[in-house]
Design a protein around this motif. Sequence first.
Motif, PDB file in Angstrom:
ATOM      1  N   CYS A   1       0.735  -1.181  -0.054  1.00 48.87           N
ATOM      2  CA  CYS A   1       0.037   0.050   0.004  1.00 48.87           C
ATOM      3  C   CYS A   1       0.984   1.252   0.091  1.00 48.87           C
ATOM      4  O   CYS A   1       1.903   1.265   0.741  1.00 48.87           O
TER       5      CYS A   1
ATOM      6  N   GLU B   1       0.305   4.060   1.526  1.00 50.49           N
ATOM      7  CA  GLU B   1       0.255   4.706   2.629  1.00 50.49           C
ATOM      8  C   GLU B   1       1.136   3.992   3.509  1.00 50.49           C
ATOM      9  O   GLU B   1       1.559   3.031   3.495  1.00 50.49           O
TER      10      GLU B   1
ATOM     11  N   CYS C   1       0.642   1.919   6.647  1.00 49.82           N
ATOM     12  CA  CYS C   1      -0.681   0.838   6.462  1.00 49.82           C
ATOM     13  C   CYS C   1      -0.288  -0.440   7.002  1.00 49.82           C
ATOM     14  O   CYS C   1       0.858  -1.023   6.474  1.00 49.82           O
TER      15      CYS C   1
ATOM     16  N   CYS D   1      -6.419  -1.421  -1.447  1.00 48.86           N
ATOM     17  CA  CYS D   1      -6.279  -1.442   0.036  1.00 48.86           C
ATOM     18  C   CYS D   1      -7.580  -1.219   0.788  1.00 48.86           C
ATOM     19  O   CYS D   1      -8.361  -0.221   0.563  1.00 48.86           O
TER      20      CYS D   1
ATOM     21  N   HIS E   1      -7.544   1.921   3.157  1.00 45.89           N
ATOM     22  CA  HIS E   1      -7.020   3.210   2.622  1.00 45.89           C
ATOM     23  C   HIS E   1      -7.698   3.692   1.154  1.00 45.89           C
ATOM     24  O   HIS E   1      -7.662   4.863   0.517  1.00 45.89           O
TER      25      HIS E   1
HETATM   26 ZN   LIG Z   1      -3.279   0.583   3.204  1.00 44.62          ZN
END
Ligand SMILES: [Zn+2]
Length: 384
Positions: A183, A185, A188, A225, A228
């Motif tokens: 991911c 992010e 994550c 994800c 997210h």
């Molecule tokens: Zn994520």
Amino acid sequence: MRFEVSKVLDAIEGRLSTDPALARAVVDLSEIVRYADLDGGRPASSVRLGLVVDALSRHVAEENAPVYVVAPRGLLSDTDLTSNERMVIRRWADDGKVEVVPKLDDRVYEVAELLGVPVLTRGRGDQFRDRRPWVDEPGRLLAAVAGEGGGAVLMARVGRGESPRPAERSQLGERLLARVWSCPESNCNSFGSGGDPDSPFSDMRTFTSPVAQPPPALRAGVPTCPRHGAKLRDAGPRPEVEVLSVRIDGVIRQRFVVSADAPVVVGRAPEGGGGVMLGQWLTEDARKWISRGHVQFALRGKGELTVQDVSTNGSGIRPSGSMDDDERIPLKRGETRSLGAADVVELYAGVNVGRSKMWATGGLVQPQSVMAEAPTMALRKFTG
Ligand SMILES: [Zn+2]
């Protein structure tokens, strides 16, 4: 009636897993917490998850059957729950023990399809039937209803109670779960790598190992994800895994995962963490015989599962589970052998480890309850 909520939640925590190899059912937490008829209590209570977890264990007749819990983000601010309950759920989410999604949509049904596990729900999946016709197959949806004498039992929404064929992962599930996903992010915890190791915060969160990553969500066919909503990057093949079961006197006590990356030691009380501890289930004679670390399982290339004896007293292999003592292959300390598909490792008479798929039923009539971890609650239940 007051509850020792924290103790129950601690016990429940041990049964939460988003690991595709271990989860045995999937639930929407925001639905479960509102089953007020189970205990006649508050409008919402996280303790009801414990009743459902217990019902699942009894349903599969197995100790320690983990549940994949999905929660919509709104539940984290639902004031029908106490602030303590909300805090615990938030911690579970931060530790990757439950999956929090911005909106539920059909995530619970998606997970069920990809992993081949039942949904524990009182719904009938009507709104998803077009895309997921399997909701009409027996045993794919199980409703937790109040059982006689307290607690909950699982009832199949379809069929006449016949034992359905266990579901399997969908083909898409197999393909998605053969890869490691990443991911974008940075923090994550489901599809991250732990971020910058030099960051002062890098050790403050729990990150899911690549072997245990939950299934991605699919948005317009793109792996995404679930938390997210970001597109996931394919980070290469996922290490192979094999799921093994500890079976003691015919009862399955614990499943565990061996991956190509991580051998697992099984024994009375393996040192260094990560091993499978049997002590609590052993008779006195078995405790004397079985070493702290007794056997080590490892996975080599092409799915070859090996066992190495690391004990003082030795162990054995029962080829294809044969109980004929003449066929038993003794294993001396330090010896390593590969295991055939149905071979069973014997640490002591009646103390066995083998591939989980060999044993269809857990063989346990009364699995240990997570609710039993709350002594004062049990007490109040009976003293009124
Ligand atoms: Zn994520």
